[in-house]
Design an enzyme around this catalytic site. Structure first.
Site, PDB file in Angstrom:
ATOM      1  N   TRP A 192      -1.286 -36.289  51.394  1.00 45.26           N
ATOM      2  CA  TRP A 192      -1.413 -34.841  51.397  1.00 45.26           C
ATOM      3  C   TRP A 192      -0.424 -34.273  50.371  1.00 45.26           C
ATOM      4  O   TRP A 192       0.723 -34.711  50.305  1.00 45.26           O
ATOM      5  CB  TRP A 192      -1.103 -34.287  52.799  1.00 45.26           C
ATOM      6  CG  TRP A 192      -1.076 -32.784  52.797  1.00 45.26           C
ATOM      7  CD1 TRP A 192      -2.145 -31.948  52.819  1.00 45.26           C
ATOM      8  CD2 TRP A 192       0.093 -31.960  52.730  1.00 45.26           C
ATOM      9  NE1 TRP A 192      -1.731 -30.647  52.760  1.00 45.26           N
ATOM     10  CE2 TRP A 192      -0.355 -30.617  52.711  1.00 45.26           C
ATOM     11  CE3 TRP A 192       1.462 -32.212  52.671  1.00 45.26           C
ATOM     12  CZ2 TRP A 192       0.529 -29.534  52.647  1.00 45.26           C
ATOM     13  CZ3 TRP A 192       2.339 -31.133  52.605  1.00 45.26           C
ATOM     14  CH2 TRP A 192       1.869 -29.815  52.602  1.00 45.26           C
ATOM     15  N   ASP A 359      -8.667 -16.096  53.726  1.00 45.12           N
ATOM     16  CA  ASP A 359      -8.464 -17.457  54.232  1.00 45.12           C
ATOM     17  C   ASP A 359      -8.322 -17.427  55.754  1.00 45.12           C
ATOM     18  O   ASP A 359      -8.790 -16.501  56.429  1.00 45.12           O
ATOM     19  CB  ASP A 359      -7.242 -18.080  53.516  1.00 45.12           C
ATOM     20  CG  ASP A 359      -7.324 -19.599  53.418  1.00 45.12           C
ATOM     21  OD1 ASP A 359      -7.010 -20.278  54.418  1.00 45.12           O
ATOM     22  OD2 ASP A 359      -7.713 -20.119  52.353  1.00 45.12           O
ATOM     23  N   ASP A 360      -7.674 -18.412  56.292  1.00 42.71           N
ATOM     24  CA  ASP A 360      -7.518 -18.610  57.739  1.00 42.71           C
ATOM     25  C   ASP A 360      -6.944 -17.359  58.424  1.00 42.71           C
ATOM     26  O   ASP A 360      -6.201 -16.603  57.812  1.00 42.71           O
ATOM     27  CB  ASP A 360      -6.551 -19.795  57.913  1.00 42.71           C
ATOM     28  CG  ASP A 360      -6.624 -20.395  59.300  1.00 42.71           C
ATOM     29  OD1 ASP A 360      -7.306 -19.824  60.161  1.00 42.71           O
ATOM     30  OD2 ASP A 360      -5.986 -21.443  59.502  1.00 42.71           O
ATOM     31  N   LYS A 469     -15.048 -21.074  51.903  1.00 40.71           N
ATOM     32  CA  LYS A 469     -14.140 -22.221  51.787  1.00 40.71           C
ATOM     33  C   LYS A 469     -14.271 -22.989  53.095  1.00 40.71           C
ATOM     34  O   LYS A 469     -13.826 -22.517  54.141  1.00 40.71           O
ATOM     35  CB  LYS A 469     -12.708 -21.732  51.570  1.00 40.71           C
ATOM     36  CG  LYS A 469     -11.668 -22.844  51.512  1.00 40.71           C
ATOM     37  CD  LYS A 469     -10.311 -22.252  51.153  1.00 40.71           C
ATOM     38  CE  LYS A 469      -9.170 -23.239  51.318  1.00 40.71           C
ATOM     39  NZ  LYS A 469      -7.866 -22.583  51.094  1.00 40.71           N
ATOM     40  N   TRP A 470     -14.902 -24.144  53.028  1.00 36.28           N
ATOM     41  CA  TRP A 470     -15.202 -24.955  54.219  1.00 36.28           C
ATOM     42  C   TRP A 470     -14.100 -26.005  54.350  1.00 36.28           C
ATOM     43  O   TRP A 470     -14.068 -26.967  53.598  1.00 36.28           O
ATOM     44  CB  TRP A 470     -16.567 -25.612  54.023  1.00 36.28           C
ATOM     45  CG  TRP A 470     -17.089 -26.474  55.124  1.00 36.28           C
ATOM     46  CD1 TRP A 470     -16.404 -27.370  55.895  1.00 36.28           C
ATOM     47  CD2 TRP A 470     -18.446 -26.549  55.564  1.00 36.28           C
ATOM     48  NE1 TRP A 470     -17.248 -27.995  56.768  1.00 36.28           N
ATOM     49  CE2 TRP A 470     -18.510 -27.510  56.586  1.00 36.28           C
ATOM     50  CE3 TRP A 470     -19.635 -25.907  55.183  1.00 36.28           C
ATOM     51  CZ2 TRP A 470     -19.702 -27.842  57.235  1.00 36.28           C
ATOM     52  CZ3 TRP A 470     -20.805 -26.238  55.821  1.00 36.28           C
ATOM     53  CH2 TRP A 470     -20.840 -27.190  56.841  1.00 36.28           C
ATOM     54  N   ASP A 471     -13.244 -25.784  55.310  1.00 33.85           N
ATOM     55  CA  ASP A 471     -12.063 -26.640  55.453  1.00 33.85           C
ATOM     56  C   ASP A 471     -12.286 -27.727  56.502  1.00 33.85           C
ATOM     57  O   ASP A 471     -13.225 -27.662  57.319  1.00 33.85           O
ATOM     58  CB  ASP A 471     -10.861 -25.759  55.842  1.00 33.85           C
ATOM     59  CG  ASP A 471      -9.559 -26.263  55.241  1.00 33.85           C
ATOM     60  OD1 ASP A 471      -9.454 -27.465  54.966  1.00 33.85           O
ATOM     61  OD2 ASP A 471      -8.638 -25.437  55.060  1.00 33.85           O
ATOM     62  N   CYS A 519     -12.890 -28.326  51.216  1.00 32.11           N
ATOM     63  CA  CYS A 519     -11.440 -28.445  51.334  1.00 32.11           C
ATOM     64  C   CYS A 519     -11.174 -29.309  52.549  1.00 32.11           C
ATOM     65  O   CYS A 519     -11.942 -29.295  53.514  1.00 32.11           O
ATOM     66  CB  CYS A 519     -10.854 -27.040  51.531  1.00 32.11           C
ATOM     67  SG  CYS A 519      -9.076 -27.018  51.806  1.00 32.11           S
ATOM     68  N   ASP A 541      -3.473 -29.032  48.433  1.00 33.90           N
ATOM     69  CA  ASP A 541      -2.706 -27.887  48.923  1.00 33.90           C
ATOM     70  C   ASP A 541      -1.474 -27.653  48.074  1.00 33.90           C
ATOM     71  O   ASP A 541      -0.779 -26.657  48.231  1.00 33.90           O
ATOM     72  CB  ASP A 541      -2.260 -28.135  50.376  1.00 33.90           C
ATOM     73  CG  ASP A 541      -3.328 -27.701  51.362  1.00 33.90           C
ATOM     74  OD1 ASP A 541      -4.303 -27.065  50.936  1.00 33.90           O
ATOM     75  OD2 ASP A 541      -3.186 -28.004  52.562  1.00 33.90           O
TER      76      ASP A 541
HETATM   77  C1  GLA Z   1      -5.699 -26.015  54.868  1.00 33.79           C
HETATM   78  C2  GLA Z   1      -6.129 -25.630  53.471  1.00 33.79           C
HETATM   79  C3  GLA Z   1      -5.309 -24.456  52.984  1.00 33.79           C
HETATM   80  C4  GLA Z   1      -5.481 -23.300  53.934  1.00 33.79           C
HETATM   81  C5  GLA Z   1      -5.112 -23.720  55.349  1.00 33.79           C
HETATM   82  C6  GLA Z   1      -5.441 -22.642  56.353  1.00 33.79           C
HETATM   83  O1  GLA Z   1      -4.424 -26.530  54.889  1.00 33.79           O
HETATM   84  O2  GLA Z   1      -6.025 -26.719  52.625  1.00 33.79           O
HETATM   85  O3  GLA Z   1      -5.687 -24.100  51.677  1.00 33.79           O
HETATM   86  O4  GLA Z   1      -6.818 -22.858  53.883  1.00 33.79           O
HETATM   87  O5  GLA Z   1      -5.808 -24.905  55.728  1.00 33.79           O
HETATM   88  O6  GLA Z   1      -5.101 -23.007  57.624  1.00 33.79           O
END
Ligand code: GLA
Length: 742
Positions: A192, A359-360, A469-471, A519, A541
């Site tokens: 990571w 984002d989140d 953005k599909w994480d 992602c 990240d």
């Molecule tokens: C992951 C993604 C980040 C962000 C966080 C949100 O770590 O890689 O870019 O979107 O989640 O919780």
């Protein structure tokens, strides 16, 4: 016809102008592999490639013989391409050729992503049927050659035409036998925040494996290997790439045997993925993409870049310029409300951004990462007017709107988990590991896929959302699917992936105009399988400009720049604490899919002006950056790693951008030069430097140089005004070359 069948010798020769791939059916019916390399003449018998020592010994055992699909227990003691257990416990397979069919084009693979053609003339495919007469197990081996690319793809379908169950133990997508072991193996390795670092070492006797058993392809290894001759460089020499169009557990393994021959194999991980094929049923095995080049590592990368950009990525965004985005994550994390977002978006718009990504933190009650995954309804505490109103306000600013989701996960603290604990991966009654405070949903269960299609579909249809953005933020532990019977638990990891692909297919088909970005905590699932659905990936990240040079350099071995999300963030950097100049951060991110991930409010006036200029600069050049030919010039993995350089050139060599980066300043650096590539030797180029030198420098900021000298003698790094300014650590410059028309 780019596939030649010689009936008398039972030889198949797939060829185009650059490469040949030759197979042959032996008298015994075994399918031998004869050749993969530079183009050979047609109308020739290549039987002598099975060298006499192989054939003599082959009468006893198959051990040294090159094979298209080696099986276990056959006398070939190297790693197998296919192995099974029959109902009676027997593991022997006598696979013999039955027939083959030639066809134009390239078939789709059932349930799996793959490269494709748009018109049939782009490729030719041979499907070879092999059969084990005792069990009636059939293998349909698909090999495709593209007409204008140094590319051969391989996959297979295994069919049980017998009357008893067969357990598939190993089913590799590609096996490549090479007659000598004078190769280096390159792999993309990491963790990571430091993904895709190049590891390059000579082959030695024995086996070497690159794999993932984490449920996804992972941060640690990428489903890609490259073999190069010891003398091969970036620009010249022989190299072979093997890349797997798959996003789950995989194995890439290279064996050097006692005869100093090489067997390389690539496919789903045989240790964690097995499959029970009942009579009448079949299993489609993923696709491997093989590239051969005599233009060094750069030649291999170029073939992957073009193929993946043009014939793996699907959907309306494939050919469209990708928007410059501002992502909210590092700017505000979970701490925002509607007004704050609108403020950020308005500033982003003023800076020139085209897409605002939330984002989140927008759903459930997600104030940190301990809750709410699975509850995909907007958090009205933060966004009281709801998502449609927020999106409409952002659209009114002239920006597209994008959103973050993590569909495959569930938080223990969520309504979804309360209602459906049985949907989380793991066996009832046994403890489940929490990673980032979350569990994985069991996408091997169709009910879960249906549910996710519904709830994510509801989010995407609730407002004009242009980007997702599909994480995917954890690995799979305690693999167990409650919906599967005991004898199918070994299939879990692959069934999970089939569920993911199914969900992605349904959503991308239903929302064809949405740009998906994959992602997985950064680059934890950055692979060709994902690329087929999501045309770009958040590759790490880590947004630190120094670390990013390595990540983007390594990623570029296989993946095109347009597929590589690259953002400028604030300093000190949130992952490593380093403070690099703003222009250096941009100069690295330009060579990717460009965006920002910071709070624009925190920028001072000078920075605001710089960001504005960066976005304008990038927009004018993104066509070249995304579609041009990429050349790696100086590797951060070689020497002291203090410098990195790369360049992009357009197809007619009239416009190029060269990125040069130096980590630590060196006193009295001495004369050095960058040997450029891909230019027209007969042309002259005007060379300018970004960022521009200050006015007090009297030497000109524009030079004119010949394509011949720039490639042969190099671009002198001390030949320019900027050089005296490039003091201090973490420097970067971009040289722009434009052909001077007479
Ligand atoms: C992951 C993604 C980040 C962000 C966080 C949100 O770590 O890689 O870019 O979107 O989640 O919780």
């Amino acid at each position: 016809m780019p596939i030649e069948w010689r009936d008398r010798e039972r030889q198949l020769h797939l060829y185009n102008e650059r490469v040949s791939y030759v197979m042959r059916v032996l008298d015994s019916g075994t399918l031998a592999h004869l050749y993969f390399g530079p183009r050979l003449a047609t109308e020739r018998d290549y039987g002598h490639f099975l060298r006499s020592s192989f054939v003599a010994r082959y009468n006893q055992v198959l051990d040294p013989m090159p094979s298209e699909l080696p099986t276990a227990g056959s006398g070939d003691f190297r790693v197998p391409g296919l192995s099974v257990r029959h109902a009676d416990g027997n593991t022997v397979l006598d696979l013999v050729y039955r027939e083959h069919t030639l066809s134009s084009g390239k078939p789709h693979l059932d349930g799996l992503p793959s490269t494709y053609v748009e018109v049939e003339a782009e490729a030719e495919t041979v499907e070879i049927t092999l059969i084990d007469g005792h069990s009636n197990l059939q293998v349909h081996l698909l090999t495709t050659i593209y007409a204008d690319r140094p590319v051969v793809t391989r996959s297979m379908r295994v069919v049980n035409d017998g009357s008893d169950d067969v357990k598939l133990i190993t089913a590799m997508s590609a096996v490549l036998d090479l007659p000598d072991a004078d190769w280096h193996l390159l792999q993309l390795t990491g963790a990571w925040a430091r993904e895709t670092h190049i590891v390059d070492a000579p082959l030695v006797a024995g086996t070497r494996a690159v794999r993932s058993q984490r449920g996804s392809t992972g941060h640690q290894q990428n489903p890609f290997i490259l073999l190069r001759r010891p003398s091969t460089t970036e620009a010249a020499g022989e190299a072979i790439g093997m890349s797997l169009v798959y996003s789950g557990n995989f194995l890439a393994e290279v064996e050097v045997d006692s005869n100093d021959t090489v067997r390389a194999r690539l496919g789903m991980d045989p240790e964690t993925i097995r499959w029970q094929i009942t009579p009448g049923m079949d299993l489609q095995i993923p696709e491997a993409v093989l590239v051969w080049s005599d233009e060094g590592l750069g030649g291999v990368s170029d073939a992957y870049h073009r193929l993946y950009r043009e014939r793996l990525v699907t959907g309306t965004w494939r050919d469209k310029p990708r928007p410059v985005l501002l992502n909210s994550w590092e700017g505000v994390y979970f701490d925002f409300d509607e007004d704050r977002l609108i403020e950020m978006a308005a500033q982003a718009r003023d800076l020139g951004a085209e897409l605002f990504v939330l984002d989140d933190g927008w759903f459930g009650q997600r104030d940190d990462d301990t809750s709410s995954l699975g509850d995909w309804t907007v958090d009205l505490r933060k966004l009281p007017s709801g998502l449609p109103e927020l999106v409409s306000r952002i659209n009114d600013l002239g920006l597209l709107f994008g959103i973050w989701i993590e569909p495959e996960m569930v938080s223990p603290r969520s309504h979804l988990f309360e209602n459906h604990p049985e949907w989380a991966v793991g066996s009832p009654g046994r403890p489940r590991s929490e990673i980032r405070n979350q569990y994985v949903l069991d996408l091997a269960n169709h009910e879960v896929v249906d549910f996710l299609e519904r709830v994510i579909g509801n989010v995407l249809s609730s407002a004009p959302i242009s980007y997702v953005k599909w994480d995917y933020n954890r690995v799979i532990t305690e693999p167990f699917g409650a919906s599967l019977p005991p004898e199918r638990q070994n299939e879990f990891f692959h069934r999970y992936m089939l569920g993911v692909y199914d969900l992605y297919s349904r959503l991308t088909e239903r929302f064809p105009d949405v740009l998906f970005e994959s992602c997985a905590g950064g680059g934890g699932r950055n692979d060709p399988g994902m690329l087929a659905f999501a045309p770009q990936a958040w590759v790490s990240d880590d947004t630190d400009a120094i670390q990013r040079q390595k990540i983007q350099y390594g990623t570029s071995l296989v993946y095109p720049l347009v597929a590589m999300g690259a953002h400028v963030s604030s300093v000190p950097n949130h992952q490593v604490g380093r403070a690099t100049p703003l222009d250096t951060r941009a100069a690295v991110a330009f060579f990717g899919n460009f965006g920002y991930e910071l709070d624009p409010q925190a920028l001072n006036d000078v920075e605001t002006e710089k960001v504005h200029a960066q976005i304008a600069w990038y927009k004018e050049r993104r066509g070249l950056l995304h579609r041009g030919r990429f050349h790696r010039l100086t590797s951060p993995f070689e020497g002291d790693g203090n410098e990195t350089a790369w360049m992009v050139v357009d197809d007619d060599a009239s416009h190029a951008l060269v990125g040069w980066y130096r980590t630590l300043s060196r006193p009295l650096p001495g004369p050095s030069a960058l040997h450029l590539r891909g230019l027209d030797r007969a042309s002259r180029y005007e060379v300018t430097v970004w960022p521009e030198a200050d006015d007090w420098i009297t030497r000109a900021n524009v030079m004119e140089r010949g394509g011949d000298e720039l490639m042969s003698q190099g671009l002198f790094l001390d030949d320019h005004a900027w050089e005296s300014q490039a003091r201090g650590d973490f420097q970067a410059r971009i040289f722009e070359l434009r052909e001077v028309t007479a």
